[in-house]
Design a protein around this motif. Structure first.
Motif, short mmCIF file in Angstrom:
data_model
loop_
_atom_site.label_atom_id
_atom_site.label_comp_id
_atom_site.label_asym_id
_atom_site.label_seq_id
_atom_site.Cartn_x
_atom_site.Cartn_y
_atom_site.Cartn_z
N GLU A 1 -14.33 60.46 7.98
CA GLU A 1 -15.66 60.04 7.55
C GLU A 1 -15.55 58.78 6.71
O GLU A 1 -14.46 58.42 6.25
CB GLU A 1 -16.33 61.15 6.74
N GLY B 1 -14.23 52.82 8.80
CA GLY B 1 -14.69 53.75 7.78
C GLY B 1 -14.41 53.38 6.34
O GLY B 1 -14.72 54.16 5.44
N SER C 1 -23.88 54.46 5.03
CA SER C 1 -23.48 54.48 6.44
C SER C 1 -24.54 55.27 7.22
O SER C 1 -24.63 56.49 7.11
CB SER C 1 -22.10 55.14 6.58
N THR C 2 -25.37 54.56 7.97
CA THR C 2 -26.54 55.17 8.60
C THR C 2 -26.66 54.77 10.07
O THR C 2 -25.99 53.85 10.54
CB THR C 2 -27.83 54.75 7.88
N SER D 1 -28.45 59.52 7.75
CA SER D 1 -27.33 59.17 6.88
C SER D 1 -26.08 59.92 7.35
O SER D 1 -26.16 60.81 8.20
CB SER D 1 -27.65 59.56 5.43
N TRP D 2 -24.94 59.57 6.77
CA TRP D 2 -23.72 60.31 7.12
C TRP D 2 -23.86 61.78 6.76
O TRP D 2 -23.33 62.64 7.44
CB TRP D 2 -22.52 59.69 6.41
N LYS E 1 -22.78 64.30 9.75
CA LYS E 1 -21.44 64.88 9.75
C LYS E 1 -21.39 66.29 10.33
O LYS E 1 -20.34 66.72 10.84
CB LYS E 1 -20.86 64.86 8.34
N LYS F 1 -19.12 54.04 11.60
CA LYS F 1 -18.81 55.44 11.88
C LYS F 1 -20.06 56.27 12.13
O LYS F 1 -20.04 57.20 12.93
CB LYS F 1 -18.00 56.03 10.72
N ALA F 2 -21.17 55.94 11.45
CA ALA F 2 -22.39 56.72 11.63
C ALA F 2 -22.91 56.61 13.07
O ALA F 2 -23.24 57.60 13.71
CB ALA F 2 -23.46 56.27 10.64
N LYS G 1 -20.50 58.33 15.46
CA LYS G 1 -20.65 59.79 15.38
C LYS G 1 -21.86 60.24 16.18
O LYS G 1 -21.82 61.23 16.92
CB LYS G 1 -20.77 60.20 13.92
#
Length: 393
Positions: free
Chosen positions: A153, A202, A210-211, A243-244, A248, A289-290, A293
């Motif tokens: 993350e 990341g 991170s969005t 958002s992260w 997640k 990363k967001a 993901k």
């Protein structure tokens, strides 16, 4: 230590203890590879045939009555574990690279055997200079690159630094970060500049920022619940910002429409107002990363398309997403570019060099588009597409 490392180490130690000649054979192999990393065969000291065969994974042949190690076969047998096997052999046999009298050469050899998976030959001229970074810095750079490749993350540099080195300020060293990026590029094949590369993998000063912006009839599954608030906002003609913290725990994301990723904000906003038959995802340039993901959570049967700038960077973005979830291009295929030539602009030299680098990768998925850029010397900004005639995509 991984199970594979434990297996290699235990096997080597057991056999080394049984036959002293294996230590000599190991040192011969390691010295040979220092002189010539591409060596194909090596004459070994005489020893018990079965012991030599077991130790070198049945890659020993007899030639003129002498045992010869077939290094080509050994590389094929070990595959991607060859460097790891060698690294553990160096440790278990107590091998020390011979002193050369040249600090740079000694640094190079030390790194070759202590840090697997990196082609240090690429950096050999720099390692030979008097102002070359020290061994501990390069080792920390490798640890940082390895961590970022698999980072679970987004995290702040101080947090990553404290976890890796028990020193929250270690990654404030600009030389260390620069070498981390260089090693990360070699490991991943990415051509991103340092700042974007670190953020892509990341390392961010503000992980909570991170969005991923989404607009569409989307429902996602998280912690045993189906959540439809994105779809509710879509009914009100509003986008949603995940958002992260939201992302997640998502394990599945369903969209009633095909999904279209869009590189630039102005095009995302303009397309959103046109009532598209797509769920829109804003990548904000190179997807962090967001966004990655979110794409990874799409159900396997989701149709994914990408619309971005028709330049090398734009196709790199598409390739990053394509590796996560197979996609096709939208309004930026080579056919689209040919139809909109009059709206293109000249391809600058830095973009040309980047395009040529991408063509060096045989598995790059959008080669036709890159070839069109190089052949025509042109590229198309995404924002300019709407003023052009209708495209094939």
């Amino acid at each position: 230590m991984t199970p594979q490392e434990e297996t290699f180490r235990a096997g080597q130690l057991k056999l080394l203890a049984q036959s002293p000649v294996l230590k000599s054979a190991s040192h011969s192999l390691l010295r040979c590879l220092l002189r010539n990393p591409e060596a194909k065969t090596l004459s070994l000291p005489q020893g018990p045939p079965e012991t030599l065969a077991n130790f070198f994974l049945n890659c020993v042949i007899r030639r003129n009555g002498r045992p010869v190690l077939d290094l080509t076969k050994l590389r094929l047998t070990l595959g991607g574990a060859f460097d790891l096997w060698l690294d553990i052999l160096r440790e278990t046999s107590g091998f020390t690279p011979p002193e050369t009298g040249h600090p740079g050469e000694e640094l190079y050899h030390r790194l070759r055997f202590a840090v697997p998976g990196i082609d240090w030959q690429e950096f050999r001229p720099e390692l030979s200079r008097r102002d070359a970074p020290d061994y501990s810095l390069l080792l920390d750079a490798w640890k940082t690159a390895q961590y970022l490749m698999d980072a679970p993350e987004p995290a702040a540099p101080a947090e990553i630094s404290a976890g890796l080195f028990r020193d929250s300020k270690r990654l404030k060293n600009t030389q260390l970060l620069s070498w981390s990026c260089r090693l990360l590029r070699q490991l991943t094949g990415s051509q991103l500049p340092d700042g974007l590369l670190l953020e892509h993998y990341g390392m961010t000063s503000n992980p909570t920022a991170s969005t991923a912006a989404v607009f569409g009839p989307v429902i996602y599954h998280s912690r045993g619940q189906d959540l439809d608030w994105i779809k509710t906002l879509f009914g009100m003609r509003q986008s949603a910002m995940l958002s992260w913290d939201n992302l997640k725990d998502i394990d599945r994301l369903e969209s009633e429409f095909p999904v279209l990723t869009i590189e630039n904000e102005s095009v995302f906003n303009r397309t959103m107002k046109q009532n598209p038959d797509f769920t829109l995802v804003y990548t904000a340039g190179f997807p962090g990363k967001a966004v990655r993901k979110l794409i990874a959570c799409l159900s396997p049967n989701t149709v994914l398309r990408h619309w971005g700038d028709s330049d090398p960077e734009g196709y790199e973005i598409a390739a990053v997403l394509h590796r996560i979830h197979p996609l096709s291009l939208y309004r930026c295929t080579s056919e689209d570019l040919e139809a909109h030539k009059s709206f293109c602009q000249p391809l600058p030299e830095n973009k040309r060099r980047r395009a040529e680098k991408l063509l060096e990768k045989p598995d790059f998925p959008f080669r036709r588009e890159i070839e069109w850029l190089l052949r025509s010397g042109l590229w198309l900004e995404q924002e300019n597409f709407t003023s052009a005639p209708p495209a094939s995509g």
